[in-house]
Design a protein around this motif. Structure first.
Motif, PDB file in Angstrom:
ATOM      1  N   VAL A  90      17.707 -18.846-131.452  1.00 37.69           N
ATOM      2  CA  VAL A  90      17.915 -19.609-130.210  1.00 37.69           C
ATOM      3  C   VAL A  90      18.497 -20.986-130.533  1.00 37.69           C
ATOM      4  N   ILE A  91      17.997 -21.619-131.591  1.00 36.92           N
ATOM      5  CA  ILE A  91      18.540 -22.922-131.998  1.00 36.92           C
ATOM      6  C   ILE A  91      20.026 -22.790-132.334  1.00 36.92           C
ATOM      7  N   MET A  92      20.426 -21.711-133.004  1.00 35.70           N
ATOM      8  CA  MET A  92      21.852 -21.508-133.300  1.00 35.70           C
ATOM      9  C   MET A  92      22.671 -21.467-132.016  1.00 35.70           C
ATOM     10  N   GLY A  93      22.138 -20.808-130.998  1.00 37.40           N
ATOM     11  CA  GLY A  93      22.837 -20.756-129.723  1.00 37.40           C
ATOM     12  C   GLY A  93      22.957 -22.126-129.071  1.00 37.40           C
ATOM     13  N   LEU A  94      21.900 -22.919-129.168  1.00 37.88           N
ATOM     14  CA  LEU A  94      21.945 -24.272-128.599  1.00 37.88           C
ATOM     15  C   LEU A  94      22.951 -25.146-129.338  1.00 37.88           C
ATOM     16  N   VAL A  95      23.058 -24.955-130.647  1.00 39.27           N
ATOM     17  CA  VAL A  95      24.068 -25.685-131.419  1.00 39.27           C
ATOM     18  C   VAL A  95      25.468 -25.246-131.012  1.00 39.27           C
ATOM     19  N   GLU A  96      25.649 -23.950-130.856  1.00 40.22           N
ATOM     20  CA  GLU A  96      26.966 -23.438-130.458  1.00 40.22           C
ATOM     21  C   GLU A  96      27.409 -24.021-129.118  1.00 40.22           C
ATOM     22  N   HIS A  97      26.461 -24.140-128.194  1.00 41.39           N
ATOM     23  CA  HIS A  97      26.791 -24.654-126.863  1.00 41.39           C
ATOM     24  C   HIS A  97      26.677 -26.179-126.782  1.00 41.39           C
ATOM     25  N   LYS A  98      26.559 -26.801-127.968  1.00 46.27           N
ATOM     26  CA  LYS A  98      26.574 -28.262-128.091  1.00 46.27           C
ATOM     27  C   LYS A  98      25.456 -28.943-127.302  1.00 46.27           C
ATOM     28  N   LEU A 132      11.210  -5.200-129.477  1.00 44.44           N
ATOM     29  CA  LEU A 132      10.628  -6.472-129.902  1.00 44.44           C
ATOM     30  C   LEU A 132       9.942  -7.145-128.719  1.00 44.44           C
ATOM     31  N   HIS A 133       8.730  -7.641-128.936  1.00 43.76           N
ATOM     32  CA  HIS A 133       7.992  -8.223-127.818  1.00 43.76           C
ATOM     33  C   HIS A 133       6.874  -9.129-128.301  1.00 43.76           C
ATOM     34  N   PHE A 134       6.522 -10.082-127.455  1.00 45.58           N
ATOM     35  CA  PHE A 134       5.298 -10.853-127.602  1.00 45.58           C
ATOM     36  C   PHE A 134       4.211 -10.156-126.776  1.00 45.58           C
ATOM     37  N   ASN A 135       2.991 -10.216-127.235  1.00 45.29           N
ATOM     38  CA  ASN A 135       1.865  -9.720-126.446  1.00 45.29           C
ATOM     39  C   ASN A 135       1.226 -10.906-125.730  1.00 45.29           C
ATOM     40  N   TRP A 143      12.663 -16.423-124.439  1.00 45.42           N
ATOM     41  CA  TRP A 143      12.678 -15.167-125.199  1.00 45.42           C
ATOM     42  C   TRP A 143      13.255 -14.024-124.361  1.00 45.42           C
ATOM     43  N   LYS A 144      12.825 -13.895-123.125  1.00 42.17           N
ATOM     44  CA  LYS A 144      13.285 -12.793-122.272  1.00 42.17           C
ATOM     45  C   LYS A 144      14.793 -12.877-122.028  1.00 42.17           C
ATOM     46  N   THR A 145      15.309 -14.083-121.818  1.00 44.03           N
ATOM     47  CA  THR A 145      16.749 -14.264-121.614  1.00 44.03           C
ATOM     48  C   THR A 145      17.523 -13.917-122.881  1.00 44.03           C
ATOM     49  N   ALA A 164       4.472 -17.837-129.452  1.00 44.50           N
ATOM     50  CA  ALA A 164       4.614 -19.043-130.270  1.00 44.50           C
ATOM     51  C   ALA A 164       5.956 -19.025-130.987  1.00 44.50           C
ATOM     52  N   PRO A 165       6.442 -20.185-131.418  1.00 41.46           N
ATOM     53  CA  PRO A 165       7.746 -20.249-132.087  1.00 41.46           C
ATOM     54  C   PRO A 165       7.696 -19.880-133.565  1.00 41.46           C
ATOM     55  N   GLN A 166       6.497 -19.799-134.147  1.00 47.68           N
ATOM     56  CA  GLN A 166       6.386 -19.539-135.583  1.00 47.68           C
ATOM     57  C   GLN A 166       5.875 -18.140-135.905  1.00 47.68           C
ATOM     58  N   ALA A 167       5.285 -17.455-134.926  1.00 47.00           N
ATOM     59  CA  ALA A 167       4.730 -16.116-135.122  1.00 47.00           C
ATOM     60  C   ALA A 167       4.432 -15.529-133.750  1.00 47.00           C
ATOM     61  N   GLY A 168       4.209 -14.212-133.716  1.00 44.25           N
ATOM     62  CA  GLY A 168       3.820 -13.597-132.450  1.00 44.25           C
ATOM     63  C   GLY A 168       4.602 -12.372-132.053  1.00 44.25           C
ATOM     64  N   LEU A 169       5.808 -12.195-132.593  1.00 45.92           N
ATOM     65  CA  LEU A 169       6.599 -11.029-132.229  1.00 45.92           C
ATOM     66  C   LEU A 169       6.063  -9.757-132.895  1.00 45.92           C
TER      67      LEU A 169
END
Length: 349
Positions: A60-68, A177-180, A164-166, A221-226
């Protein structure tokens, strides 16, 4: 079984390292599935643990960088005004050079009566007080990724689960792939690989995230959970691979490849941006994957490594922490699996 699967199955059983229930392995060579192996007791869904860091947050961060929306040089304090360290950048968090501690037992302080969204807001308040101590070495830190998750929420103005869903809808419409959410299993509990017998939760964890902090945050969470299948992890790896073929990927090929390049000297650490790079000694990717390889591991016994020079992708899922994290066989076996794969494919057996 094909010949490669038979070879890896035989070698793994002869290794003496199977002190854990079992594992699943996918090998893709030049984009083609050449090994689909299950050894021991396996399950449909696995807690992919810290692979969440690359499969979700870094992507997701890569996408935010791409879209400046942000850059690797963006100061965290400019995005999160409550963050008290002015010189820390987004890139510092991604390559673990910010100076944060590796971990903290935040789960002991999180109010479990709050919603997952409110729990993450509480986690951010804890991060405000996290000490910073810059040294000569990069320190792999979950706290870095809590902050990256907060950055994602701030920039997108959406909670992590919505982001995540988007993201999943854009790249992985058919993926499992999913979060519970709320630590409630999305699918049948028995389909999930059990992890550790947790003294804090007073049960064997199954269908709920193993990481205590992620669990206390409500499973998202951003560090684990999937959670996911071996097919889902391979699908993500194959999308990553497309960037190295200069095709549509998680972001533009230029950005993806820039995140995958080594970002520091090996004397400081073995990191790209969000991605691990092979260490000179003791790499989880073994001794034969090239220095250009990129990947990550997960505490529960998961990993993904892609060697762009060989066009070789190896994905592994296991629940090596069942019943206890004291099991060490998987840590010994994983690099061997990568070496045996390279040796077999290159005719050096």
């Amino acid at each position: 079984m094909n010949k490669l699967e038979t070879y890896l199955n035989k070698k793994s059983k002869e290794s003496g390292d199977l002190d854990f229930p079992g594992f699943k392995l996918h090998v893709h060579s030049k984009g083609k599935l050449v090994a689909n192996l299950s050894v021991g007791t396996t399950y449909k869904y696995y807690d992919i643990a810290s692979l969440t860091k690359i499969v979700f947050t870094t992507s997701v961060i890569m996408g935010l960088v791409e879209h400046k929306k942000i850059s690797l040089k963006s100061k965290v304090q400019k995005i999160l005004p409550w963050y008290k360290f002015a010189n820390v950048s987004v890139g510092d968090l991604l390559n673990h050079s910010a100076g944060n501690e590796w971990w903290s037992p935040f789960y002991k302080s999180i109010d479990l009566c709050l919603s997952p969204e409110q729990k993450f807001q509480q986690m951010q308040r804890f991060c405000r007080e996290a000490p910073l101590s810059k040294g000569d070495k990069a320190v792999y830190s979950d706290i870095d990724f809590y902050l990256l998750g907060a950055i994602i929420e701030s920039v997108t103005e959406k909670p992590l689960l919505t982001v995540w869903k988007t993201y999943k809808e854009e790249f992985f419409k058919k993926s499992h792939l999913h979060f519970n959410y709320g630590n409630s299993p999305t699918f049948k509990k028995s389909d999930y690989a059990p992890t550790e017998k947790c003294l804090w939760r007073k049960k064997i964890v199954q269908g709920e995230v193993h990481d205590e902090n992620a669990w206390a945050m409500g499973g998202v969470a951003p560090q684990a959970g999937l959670f996911g299948r071996i097919e889902d992890l391979s699908e993500w790896g194959l999308i990553l691979r497309e960037a190295f073929r200069n095709k549509k990927s998680l972001a533009s090929p230029v950005i993806v490849k820039s995140f995958c390049k080594r970002s520091m000297s090996s004397s400081k650490g073995d990191w790209g941006y969000g991605f691990m790079k092979p260490s000179a000694k003791g790499s989880s990717a073994g001794e034969l994957f090239s220095k250009d390889s990129v990947g990550h591991t997960g505490f529960t016994g998961t990993s993904l490594w892609f060697d762009s020079s060989r066009d070789l992708l190896v994905c592994i899922l296991s629940n090596r922490v069942h019943l206890t994290r004291k099991n060490k066989g998987f840590v010994r076996l994983r690099p061997k699996l990568h070496d045996w794969t390279v040796q077999y494919l290159e005719g050096n057996i």
